[in-house]
Design a protein around this motif. Sequence first.
Motif, PDB file in Angstrom:
ATOM      1  N   TRP A  43     -22.644   0.853  75.399  1.00 28.23           N
ATOM      2  CA  TRP A  43     -22.744   2.006  74.504  1.00 28.23           C
ATOM      3  C   TRP A  43     -22.889   1.553  73.062  1.00 28.23           C
ATOM      4  O   TRP A  43     -23.731   2.050  72.334  1.00 28.23           O
ATOM      5  N   TRP A  44     -22.066   0.587  72.647  1.00 24.86           N
ATOM      6  CA  TRP A  44     -22.175   0.119  71.273  1.00 24.86           C
ATOM      7  C   TRP A  44     -23.493  -0.617  71.031  1.00 24.86           C
ATOM      8  O   TRP A  44     -24.090  -0.486  69.973  1.00 24.86           O
ATOM      9  N   GLY A  50     -24.354   1.930  66.290  1.00 22.66           N
ATOM     10  CA  GLY A  50     -23.877   0.646  66.787  1.00 22.66           C
ATOM     11  C   GLY A  50     -24.928  -0.395  66.466  1.00 22.66           C
ATOM     12  O   GLY A  50     -25.453  -0.464  65.349  1.00 22.66           O
ATOM     13  N   ALA A  63     -23.756   4.547  60.924  1.00 25.94           N
ATOM     14  CA  ALA A  63     -22.879   5.418  61.713  1.00 25.94           C
ATOM     15  C   ALA A  63     -22.450   6.657  60.952  1.00 25.94           C
ATOM     16  O   ALA A  63     -22.052   7.651  61.553  1.00 25.94           O
ATOM     17  N   ARG A  72     -26.015   9.227  69.693  1.00 24.71           N
ATOM     18  CA  ARG A  72     -24.924   8.334  70.097  1.00 24.71           C
ATOM     19  C   ARG A  72     -24.166   8.931  71.280  1.00 24.71           C
ATOM     20  O   ARG A  72     -23.876   8.242  72.261  1.00 24.71           O
ATOM     21  N   GLY A 122     -15.942   0.933  73.584  1.00 19.43           N
ATOM     22  CA  GLY A 122     -17.012   1.141  72.605  1.00 19.43           C
ATOM     23  C   GLY A 122     -16.481   1.245  71.189  1.00 19.43           C
ATOM     24  O   GLY A 122     -17.037   0.660  70.252  1.00 19.43           O
ATOM     25  N   LEU A 123     -15.383   1.962  71.022  1.00 15.33           N
ATOM     26  CA  LEU A 123     -14.771   2.069  69.692  1.00 15.33           C
ATOM     27  C   LEU A 123     -14.225   0.726  69.221  1.00 15.33           C
ATOM     28  O   LEU A 123     -14.370   0.360  68.049  1.00 15.33           O
ATOM     29  N   THR A 125     -15.283  -2.262  70.183  1.00 16.11           N
ATOM     30  CA  THR A 125     -16.418  -3.133  69.888  1.00 16.11           C
ATOM     31  C   THR A 125     -17.008  -2.808  68.521  1.00 16.11           C
ATOM     32  O   THR A 125     -17.388  -3.712  67.769  1.00 16.11           O
ATOM     33  N   ALA A 126     -17.075  -1.510  68.188  1.00 13.44           N
ATOM     34  CA  ALA A 126     -17.584  -1.121  66.869  1.00 13.44           C
ATOM     35  C   ALA A 126     -16.666  -1.612  65.756  1.00 13.44           C
ATOM     36  O   ALA A 126     -17.142  -2.027  64.694  1.00 13.44           O
ATOM     37  N   GLY A 130     -18.985  -4.193  64.267  1.00 12.18           N
ATOM     38  CA  GLY A 130     -19.770  -3.307  63.411  1.00 12.18           C
ATOM     39  C   GLY A 130     -19.328  -3.390  61.964  1.00 12.18           C
ATOM     40  O   GLY A 130     -18.324  -4.022  61.624  1.00 12.18           O
ATOM     41  N   PHE A 143     -18.352   4.915  63.846  1.00 15.21           N
ATOM     42  CA  PHE A 143     -18.862   4.916  65.219  1.00 15.21           C
ATOM     43  C   PHE A 143     -17.807   5.591  66.091  1.00 15.21           C
ATOM     44  O   PHE A 143     -16.773   5.007  66.420  1.00 15.21           O
ATOM     45  N   THR A 144     -18.057   6.829  66.446  1.00 16.39           N
ATOM     46  CA  THR A 144     -17.100   7.603  67.223  1.00 16.39           C
ATOM     47  C   THR A 144     -17.837   8.549  68.157  1.00 16.39           C
ATOM     48  O   THR A 144     -19.058   8.715  68.055  1.00 16.39           O
TER      49      THR A 144
END
Length: 177
Positions: A43-44, A50, A63, A72, A122-123, A125-126, A130, A143-144
């Motif tokens: 996802w990221w 991302g 983002a 996203r 995903g959060l 990783t961001a 990110g 990034f949410t």
Amino acid sequence: MTEPTVHVPAVAEPMPTVKPRRARDLLWLVLPAAAGVVAGVLWWLLAPGGLNLVSGNPDLANAANPDSWLPRDLVLGALMLLAGCATGVMLDGKLQGEGSGRRLGFALAGGALGAFIAWLVGLLTAQLFGPAPDPALGPGFGFTLRSSAVLVLWPAAVAFITFVLALFGVLSKKPVK
């Protein structure tokens, strides 16, 4: 003369502690959760905001840009649908016999758990890879995930695919003469 009757007491068989099938059924809970880690990283990597590998549009790479919010969420939704359909197809041949309801329940719970883990990974990783969000914009501009209903798509896809495949299985059987 009559022979004396000998009564031999019956030997009780030991009860099996845990069937190996029940332990294998837990894989329907564990494997989707592990797949959630992969889905979260994907996802990221793919989503706008991302790494943005799907669109490549530099305007959507930020983002904080409100135009990147819907794409996203759609990328995560597509990953959830794909994972749910794959889980439902793998579950297809496993819904006959003893424990079929348990396997379906574990697959549905595993899908919900996998979706939740994908969102959190995903959060994370961001946050790790990110850019730092601009504190002047507030906490909602990084990034949410904007629509939490996306997280229901994985178990919903498992249920739908299982229903459709079971329906086709029932309809394809020839009538008994």
